[in-house]
Design a protein around this motif. Structure first.
Motif, PDB file in Angstrom:
ATOM      1  N   PHE A 112       6.401  -2.145   8.320  1.00 47.62           N
ATOM      2  CA  PHE A 112       6.266  -0.716   8.071  1.00 47.62           C
ATOM      3  C   PHE A 112       7.551  -0.199   7.420  1.00 47.62           C
ATOM      4  CE2 PHE A 112       3.023   0.542  11.639  1.00 47.62           C
ATOM      5  CZ  PHE A 112       2.050  -0.193  10.984  1.00 47.62           C
ATOM      6  N   THR A 113       7.380   0.728   6.483  1.00 49.00           N
ATOM      7  CA  THR A 113       8.538   1.325   5.806  1.00 49.00           C
ATOM      8  C   THR A 113       8.937   2.676   6.389  1.00 49.00           C
ATOM      9  OG1 THR A 113       7.184   2.501   4.200  1.00 49.00           O
ATOM     10  CG2 THR A 113       7.831   0.236   3.633  1.00 49.00           C
ATOM     11  N   GLY A 114       7.972   3.368   7.000  1.00 53.16           N
ATOM     12  CA  GLY A 114       8.245   4.729   7.462  1.00 53.16           C
ATOM     13  C   GLY A 114       8.320   5.729   6.320  1.00 53.16           C
ATOM     14  N   MET A 115       7.968   5.309   5.118  1.00 51.98           N
ATOM     15  CA  MET A 115       8.015   6.180   3.935  1.00 51.98           C
ATOM     16  C   MET A 115       6.790   5.883   3.080  1.00 51.98           C
ATOM     17  SD  MET A 115      10.746   6.071   0.775  1.00 51.98           S
ATOM     18  CE  MET A 115      12.109   6.654   1.780  1.00 51.98           C
ATOM     19  N   ARG A 116       6.163   6.942   2.550  1.00 51.56           N
ATOM     20  CA  ARG A 116       5.027   6.714   1.661  1.00 51.56           C
ATOM     21  C   ARG A 116       5.402   7.107   0.236  1.00 51.56           C
ATOM     22  NH1 ARG A 116       0.894  11.716   3.161  1.00 51.56           N
ATOM     23  NH2 ARG A 116       1.744  13.188   1.641  1.00 51.56           N
TER      24      ARG A 116
ATOM     25  N   GLY B 177       2.020   4.852  10.392  1.00 50.50           N
ATOM     26  CA  GLY B 177       1.880   6.252  10.757  1.00 50.50           C
ATOM     27  C   GLY B 177       0.452   6.712  10.946  1.00 50.50           C
ATOM     28  N   SER B 178      -0.507   5.789  10.834  1.00 53.11           N
ATOM     29  CA  SER B 178      -1.907   6.150  11.047  1.00 53.11           C
ATOM     30  C   SER B 178      -2.216   6.245  12.530  1.00 53.11           C
ATOM     31  CB  SER B 178      -2.815   5.100  10.396  1.00 53.11           C
ATOM     32  OG  SER B 178      -4.147   5.239  10.826  1.00 53.11           O
ATOM     33  N   MET B 179      -3.213   7.060  12.870  1.00 58.33           N
ATOM     34  CA  MET B 179      -3.675   7.122  14.252  1.00 58.33           C
ATOM     35  C   MET B 179      -4.232   5.766  14.697  1.00 58.33           C
ATOM     36  SD  MET B 179      -5.614  10.821  14.264  1.00 58.33           S
ATOM     37  CE  MET B 179      -6.239  10.535  15.919  1.00 58.33           C
ATOM     38  N   ARG B 180      -4.618   4.937  13.722  1.00 61.22           N
ATOM     39  CA  ARG B 180      -5.213   3.629  14.047  1.00 61.22           C
ATOM     40  C   ARG B 180      -4.262   2.484  13.704  1.00 61.22           C
ATOM     41  NH1 ARG B 180      -9.406   6.896  12.376  1.00 61.22           N
ATOM     42  NH2 ARG B 180     -11.224   6.963  13.764  1.00 61.22           N
ATOM     43  N   ASP B 181      -2.970   2.746  13.728  1.00 63.70           N
ATOM     44  CA  ASP B 181      -2.002   1.675  13.456  1.00 63.70           C
ATOM     45  C   ASP B 181      -2.230   0.468  14.357  1.00 63.70           C
ATOM     46  OD1 ASP B 181      -0.630   2.714  11.323  1.00 63.70           O
ATOM     47  OD2 ASP B 181       1.082   3.448  12.486  1.00 63.70           O
ATOM     48  N   ASP B 182      -2.496   0.713  15.626  1.00 65.08           N
ATOM     49  CA  ASP B 182      -2.690  -0.402  16.551  1.00 65.08           C
ATOM     50  C   ASP B 182      -3.868  -1.271  16.124  1.00 65.08           C
ATOM     51  OD1 ASP B 182      -0.554   0.440  18.043  1.00 65.08           O
ATOM     52  OD2 ASP B 182      -1.754   1.452  19.594  1.00 65.08           O
ATOM     53  N   GLU B 183      -4.926  -0.613  15.673  1.00 65.74           N
ATOM     54  CA  GLU B 183      -6.106  -1.343  15.207  1.00 65.74           C
ATOM     55  C   GLU B 183      -5.774  -2.161  13.961  1.00 65.74           C
ATOM     56  OE1 GLU B 183     -10.142   0.010  12.882  1.00 65.74           O
ATOM     57  OE2 GLU B 183      -9.537   1.203  14.644  1.00 65.74           O
ATOM     58  N   VAL B 184      -5.010  -1.582  13.049  1.00 71.26           N
ATOM     59  CA  VAL B 184      -4.643  -2.271  11.813  1.00 71.26           C
ATOM     60  C   VAL B 184      -3.710  -3.434  12.112  1.00 71.26           C
ATOM     61  CG1 VAL B 184      -3.496  -1.997   9.582  1.00 71.26           C
ATOM     62  CG2 VAL B 184      -4.987  -0.188  10.447  1.00 71.26           C
ATOM     63  N   ILE B 185      -2.773  -3.219  13.012  1.00 74.46           N
ATOM     64  CA  ILE B 185      -1.841  -4.292  13.388  1.00 74.46           C
ATOM     65  C   ILE B 185      -2.600  -5.444  14.035  1.00 74.46           C
ATOM     66  CG2 ILE B 185       0.075  -4.899  14.905  1.00 74.46           C
ATOM     67  CD1 ILE B 185       1.106  -1.989  14.493  1.00 74.46           C
ATOM     68  N   ALA B 186      -3.538  -5.108  14.909  1.00 75.02           N
ATOM     69  CA  ALA B 186      -4.335  -6.149  15.572  1.00 75.02           C
ATOM     70  C   ALA B 186      -5.127  -6.957  14.545  1.00 75.02           C
ATOM     71  CB  ALA B 186      -5.275  -5.519  16.596  1.00 75.02           C
TER      72      ALA B 186
ATOM     73  N   SER C  91       0.868  -1.179   0.000  1.00 77.31           N
ATOM     74  CA  SER C  91       0.000   0.000   0.000  1.00 77.31           C
ATOM     75  C   SER C  91       0.899   1.221   0.000  1.00 77.31           C
ATOM     76  CB  SER C  91      -0.898  -0.002   1.245  1.00 77.31           C
ATOM     77  OG  SER C  91      -1.634   1.195   1.337  1.00 77.31           O
ATOM     78  N   ASP C  92       0.661   2.146  -0.941  1.00 72.75           N
ATOM     79  CA  ASP C  92       1.565   3.293  -1.071  1.00 72.75           C
ATOM     80  C   ASP C  92       1.510   4.237   0.118  1.00 72.75           C
ATOM     81  OD1 ASP C  92      -0.986   4.247  -1.660  1.00 72.75           O
ATOM     82  OD2 ASP C  92      -0.292   5.635  -3.206  1.00 72.75           O
ATOM     83  N   ALA C  93       0.410   4.218   0.871  1.00 79.41           N
ATOM     84  CA  ALA C  93       0.281   5.026   2.084  1.00 79.41           C
ATOM     85  C   ALA C  93      -0.365   4.163   3.159  1.00 79.41           C
ATOM     86  CB  ALA C  93      -0.547   6.279   1.809  1.00 79.41           C
ATOM     87  N   PHE C  94      -0.428   4.688   4.381  1.00 81.80           N
ATOM     88  CA  PHE C  94      -0.926   3.853   5.473  1.00 81.80           C
ATOM     89  C   PHE C  94      -2.406   3.509   5.294  1.00 81.80           C
ATOM     90  CE2 PHE C  94      -1.179   8.202   7.539  1.00 81.80           C
ATOM     91  CZ  PHE C  94      -2.559   8.302   7.541  1.00 81.80           C
ATOM     92  N   PHE C  95      -2.802   2.423   5.926  1.00 82.97           N
ATOM     93  CA  PHE C  95      -4.219   2.070   5.992  1.00 82.97           C
ATOM     94  C   PHE C  95      -4.847   2.909   7.108  1.00 82.97           C
ATOM     95  CE2 PHE C  95      -2.522  -1.861   4.116  1.00 82.97           C
ATOM     96  CZ  PHE C  95      -3.425  -2.061   3.086  1.00 82.97           C
TER      97      PHE C  95
END
Length: 538
Positions: free
Chosen positions: A530-534, A510-519, A484-488
């Motif tokens: 994660f790349t830390g780059m978009r 880098g999303s505010m909901r990274d924890d939700e996406v990781i879960a 994905s070119d940018a965060f979910f």
């Protein structure tokens, strides 16, 4: 006053009696000098140009004889004098100007032929600061601007390509030139000095580390007048920037019709993408349609890579652009001729492959001599209403060492290779971009959607559709890596990929909901990094 052909108006036909020739590029100089002398034109010249003409047996008067001053300061001062500029700027139909010329013994100059110090060439070879400064022409641009301003009477030629046109004009008008012709020369002259100054100012901004100078000048050289733009009602042209970067702007076209606006745009997209894969990465092929990849793959051979890229989306590949990262061979050429293709671009091509393409008269074949450097520093420009957006080219690069594993399951080495491959491709897909990759080949691409969920769904749909077309029992996305070119922003896009059968994911994070996406990834059993780059690409 000047005698004109009977019935001619002063600002229309004007004969050439005296010419000043002072050129850095001496291509065609002798032939031009001889042609002018044969028409009775007196020749003035400077330094090396004068020597070249004299060595050819021509009678030449030194500019130093006109000014009364020798060339000095290593040639920095030779033409900056009223004897020269008065001869260029004087209005021949103005009595006061003519009287001043007579009083100060200034002779009219009817033709100026100047091409400038090779600043751009010095820049291209990476010359040091002091050498760049010495390649900034002063007298040349000053004379060009003076002659161009006075185009009612004076002809100014700044390009070798215009020598023949000048002589043809003289032949057509009994040794004179028309006002319309002089206007055209003047416009070209101002464009040349503008481009020259743009090159100098852009170089200097970089040399002093000014990333956003107050004024930014952009210039180009016409490479091709296009039949039309994106649509038939739009006029268009193609300009080169002189950077000599390997690609469509510098490529050699071996066959086929002229490239169209859309061909050039898509071919550039294809070649920039395939250039992400160096020779060390192995053979790679990219197929582009409407500036988006519809198939990208690596293989043991280019033919194998093409087959895998084609099988990502056979429907979209029809009428597409194909880019290769190695020499186009006969086996690959034979495979490509299986469907209609607009353009093929590669670093080089074998004679056998050329012969195979020769039967496809409408297929454009281009070679570049090498790959583009994906890490090179360059600028991109986009016009908006009332201005331009400028930015550095996206040359962001990620290696395995840069990745951060954020899920309970880490990717295997095979998955990691596919993740990095998918990431390189996603960089060249219009946002929102979702790319599915399996075994070094794209199997689904979702591009340019307003919703990342929709991009994930489209990519998965394409993977299933091609599996059905190939008679496979399950979707090509089964077990695939997803980029994905940018965060979910939410877990929904990731869950769409999981539902399609993906096994691992690469995304910037880098999303505010990274924890939700990781879960959600953990619950689905996915490995995610994660790349830390978009890589937004609008």
């Amino acid at each position: 006053m000047i005698d004109l052909p009977e019935g001619a108006h002063m600002t229309d036909l004007h004969p050439i009696s005296r010419a000043l020739l002072s050129v850095s590029d001496k291509t065609g100089l002798i032939e031009l000098g001889k042609a002018l002398a044969a028409r009775g034109v007196e020749l003035l010249s400077t330094g090396g140009s004068a020597k070249t003409l004299r060595d050819a047996g021509l009678e030449v008067r030194d500019v130093a004889d006109v000014t009364g001053f020798p060339e000095m300061m290593d040639g920095r001062v030779k033409t900056l004098h009223p004897g020269v500029h008065g001869g260029l700027l004087a209005l021949r139909d103005n009595d006061e100007h003519v009287a001043a010329m007579e009083e100060h013994n200034i002779d009219a100059i009817d033709l100026l032929v100047v091409n400038l110090y090779p600043f751009e060439a010095a820049l291209a070879r990476g010359a040091e600061y002091d050498e760049m400064i010495e390649n900034i022409d002063i007298g040349g641009p000053a004379m060009i601007r003076a002659a161009a301003k006075n185009h009612s009477f004076v002809n100014v030629v700044v390009d070798v390509e215009d020598y023949d046109a000048l002589l043809a004009e003289l032949d057509a008008n009994d040794g004179a030139t028309s006002f319309a012709f002089r206007q055209t020369l003047a416009q070209t002259a101002y464009a040349r000095t503008g481009a020259y100054d743009a090159a100098v100012s852009t170089w200097m901004a970089g040399a002093i580390g000014n990333a956003a100078p107050r004024r930014k000048a952009v210039a180009g050289t016409l490479a091709q007048t296009l039949r039309y733009g994106e649509n038939p009602h739009q006029a268009a042209a193609f300009y080169t920037d002189g950077s000599n970067r390997a690609g469509v702007a510098t490529a050699t076209q071996h066959q086929g019709k002229e490239l169209s606006y859309n061909n050039i745009n898509d071919t550039d997209a294809a070649f920039e993408l395939v250039s992400e894969f160096s020779a060390e990465d192995g053979p790679a092929v990219a197929i582009i349609k409407h500036a988006n990849p519809c198939g990208v793959a690596k293989g043991a051979t280019l033919a194998e890579a093409y087959k895998s890229a084609f099988e990502c989306d056979q429907t979209s590949a029809f009428g597409g652009i194909i880019a290769l990262n190695g020499e186009l061979d006969a086996e690959t050429a034979e495979a490509i001729t299986g469907i209609f293709t607009e353009v093929v671009i590669a670093p080089s091509v074998t004679d056998e492959a050329k012969a195979m393409f020769a039967a496809k008269k409408n297929l454009r074949l281009l070679t570049t001599g090498g790959l583009a450097d994906p890490m090179a520093v360059a600028e991109t420009i986009r016009q908006v209403s009332g201005g331009y957006l400028m930015q550095n080219k996206d040359n962001g690069h990620i290696t395995a060492a840069d990745l951060k594993v954020v899920t309970k399951v880490a990717p295997t080495d095979e998955q990691l290779a596919d993740l990095l491959f998918a990431w390189k491709v996603a960089k060249h897909v219009k946002s929102n971009a979702i790319v599915y990759v399996k075994d070094g080949a794209t199997v689904g691409v979702g591009a340019g959607q307003m919703s990342r969920v929709d991009s994930a769904l489209i990519a998965a749909t394409k993977a299933q559709r091609m599996a059905d077309a190939l008679g496979l029992p399950e979707s090509l996305a089964k077990g695939a890596a997803v980029a994905s070119d940018a965060f979910f922003p939410f877990a929904d896009g990731l869950l769409e990929a999981a539902a399609a059968g993906a096994s691992c994911v690469i995304q910037p994070g880098g999303s505010m909901r990274d924890d939700e996406v990781i879960a959600a990834a953990d619950e689905a059993g996915l490995a995610m990094v994660f790349t830390g780059m978009r890589h937004f690409r609008h």
